[in-house]
Motif scaffolding. Sequence first.
Motif, mmCIF file in Angstrom:
data_model
loop_
_atom_site.group_PDB
_atom_site.id
_atom_site.type_symbol
_atom_site.label_atom_id
_atom_site.label_comp_id
_atom_site.label_asym_id
_atom_site.label_seq_id
_atom_site.Cartn_x
_atom_site.Cartn_y
_atom_site.Cartn_z
ATOM 1 N N UNK A 263 0.834 -1.201 0.000
ATOM 2 C CA UNK A 263 0.000 0.000 0.000
ATOM 3 C C UNK A 263 0.869 1.252 0.000
ATOM 4 N N UNK A 264 1.905 1.203 0.812
ATOM 5 C CA UNK A 264 2.792 2.354 0.899
ATOM 6 C C UNK A 264 3.445 2.626 -0.461
ATOM 7 N N UNK A 265 3.866 1.556 -1.119
ATOM 8 C CA UNK A 265 4.483 1.713 -2.436
ATOM 9 C C UNK A 265 3.490 2.325 -3.421
ATOM 10 N N UNK A 266 2.234 1.907 -3.331
ATOM 11 C CA UNK A 266 1.224 2.411 -4.261
ATOM 12 C C UNK A 266 0.891 3.871 -3.979
ATOM 13 N N UNK A 267 0.852 4.220 -2.692
ATOM 14 C CA UNK A 267 0.435 5.572 -2.341
ATOM 15 C C UNK A 267 1.555 6.573 -2.538
ATOM 16 N N UNK A 268 2.754 6.189 -2.092
ATOM 17 C CA UNK A 268 3.836 7.172 -2.119
ATOM 18 C C UNK A 268 4.746 7.026 -3.325
ATOM 19 N N UNK A 269 4.553 5.938 -4.067
ATOM 20 C CA UNK A 269 5.341 5.680 -5.268
ATOM 21 C C UNK A 269 6.847 5.653 -4.978
ATOM 22 N N UNK A 270 7.173 5.204 -3.789
ATOM 23 C CA UNK A 270 8.576 4.932 -3.469
ATOM 24 C C UNK A 270 8.618 3.583 -2.767
ATOM 25 N N UNK A 271 9.755 2.928 -2.878
ATOM 26 C CA UNK A 271 9.911 1.684 -2.134
ATOM 27 C C UNK A 271 11.197 1.753 -1.325
ATOM 28 N N UNK A 272 11.304 0.865 -0.367
ATOM 29 C CA UNK A 272 12.528 0.761 0.403
ATOM 30 C C UNK A 272 12.926 -0.699 0.389
ATOM 31 N N UNK A 273 14.189 -0.960 0.043
ATOM 32 C CA UNK A 273 14.631 -2.352 0.010
ATOM 33 C C UNK A 273 14.667 -2.937 1.421
ATOM 34 N N UNK A 274 14.554 -4.235 1.523
ATOM 35 C CA UNK A 274 14.665 -4.882 2.827
ATOM 36 C C UNK A 274 16.055 -4.581 3.386
ATOM 37 N N UNK A 275 16.095 -4.082 4.596
ATOM 38 C CA UNK A 275 17.378 -3.751 5.218
ATOM 39 C C UNK A 275 17.961 -2.443 4.705
ATOM 40 N N UNK A 276 17.178 -1.691 3.930
ATOM 41 C CA UNK A 276 17.714 -0.453 3.358
ATOM 42 C C UNK A 276 17.076 0.785 3.971
ATOM 43 N N UNK A 277 17.725 1.903 3.773
ATOM 44 C CA UNK A 277 17.241 3.171 4.333
ATOM 45 C C UNK A 277 16.677 4.046 3.227
ATOM 46 N N UNK A 278 17.324 3.941 2.079
ATOM 47 C CA UNK A 278 17.041 4.863 0.983
ATOM 48 C C UNK A 278 15.636 4.655 0.421
ATOM 49 N N UNK A 279 14.967 5.741 0.084
ATOM 50 C CA UNK A 279 13.675 5.638 -0.567
ATOM 51 C C UNK A 279 13.905 5.698 -2.069
#
Length: 467
Positions: A263-279
């Motif tokens: 849902x977060x990916x769909x709403x904000x159009x950013x993802x975060x890798x597992x164990x990652x900080x960067x958007x």
Amino acid sequence: MKSPGRIYLIDDDELILSMLSRTLEKEGYEVRTDSGEKRLVEKILSWHPDVVLLDINVPGQNGMEVLKALKGDGTGEIEVIMLTADDTAETAVRAMKIGAWDYLTKPFNIDEVKIVIGNAIENLKLKKELEYLRKINSSLFESEFLGASKAKRELKERVERLAEARVSCILITGESGVGKEVIARNIHQMIHGAAASSSAPFIAVNCSALPDTLLESELFGYEKGAFTDARKSKKGLFEVAEGGTLLLDELGEMKLSLQSKLLRALEERVIRRVGGEEEIPVDVTVIATTNRDLALAVEKGEFRMDLYYRLNSFSVSVPALHEKDRRDDIPVLARYFLNAFAKEYNKPVEGFAPETEKLMMAYRWPGNVRELKNVVRGIVVLQNARTVMPEHLPLEVSGFTPHTATRGKGRQDRFVLTEAGVSLDELEKDLIIQALEIAGHNNTKAAKLLNISYDSFRYQLKKFNLK
Ligand SMILES: Nc1ncnc2c1ncn2[C@@H]1O[C@H](COP(=O)(O)OP(=O)(O)OP(=O)(O)O)[C@@H](O)[C@H]1O
Ligand SMILES: [Mg+2]
């Protein structure tokens, strides 16, 4: 027994080569050794090894250059493990950056060597499986949604509007085999143009096929060190599908915890890798399919309501093939598949007899278009007739008709009334005959089976001229 892998060993030290090759051969590997002087890269590539153990100090060449040449084209078909004499982390890090799988420091611990090679081989296997899945996904580029029904026309219009509006997520619902994936590919094509000329990726993932944690790292990727096996960071499918389409098949099976991340990916159009900080921003059309009733799943607490609403605002519901508005697709699809398979299998078959089409129109098709396609394929493969007659149909399709009544328990419920019509009298007569047979021609018992009085039963017998 098939060897677990082919290992190419390169070192200028004969002793190391023979020690390693003996150990690895005992493990079942196919091994080739090389002291690394001439045409090294060429020799390695032509042997098609799975894993290369490469001394950083190959004579006459720079080990790093060899590594670059082996990993350079990014095919990823070979894993390279570097052998170093010093354990300065710096060289190792450099090698890993270029794409080495791991490194081993001399003198070796034999168990460690085995483990590192085993991991590399395992990783290759996974990579190949994934690669394979992606390939079959993209080669079967069937994107034309065929049909002539009212439902099909309406679907087409809706899909066109959604594609034009470039909405970022679409939900496609419908029973299994109705053509949800065909529609998803269709939408992708409408947005990005025909497959061959377009470089926009179409990536399909089946959400029910992978365990939860694996699905998460597949979708969102991971950073090095995110979990024990994460030796390198990896892009997720959201990133791989950048600029194209990500098809989440059977989304209804996704676990709640992952749903919130989606849902977060769909709403904000950013993802975060597992164990990652960067958007990481993503520009992907997400198409989800499901044959579950999501509203019901929400009620049961198995699907997030917010995700449901988000997806449901742009949804396409594909009717089952037997539904009234869609039934006209049956002959069109059947003829199309017949021609296509006749060509593919080089068979003389040309068409269906009208009675055959009537029967197909009346059948319930619980497996929808997929079932229809398979039935037609079966007929083409097994029959040599020019015209497909009712007797060529599998029994469950031709099953029962008033004229060629074949009897069996619980068969009627597979049938629906069509424009072609059905005679109630004939149905009745058939039931009476069945009841008589089951009751061993005992009229009282037969009447009971039909839940009518003895007198009515007698009346029916007379009416149909039965004894
Ligand atoms: N309208 C159509 N025109 C041509 N082929 C179709 C059509 N609908 C479905 N098919 C074919 O039927 C088969 C099943 O279709 P598809 O995979 O799209 O179904 P699905 O709805 O995704 O099913 P499932 O829920 O089981 O995944 C495929 O081989 C597809 O090519
Ligand atoms: Mg599907």
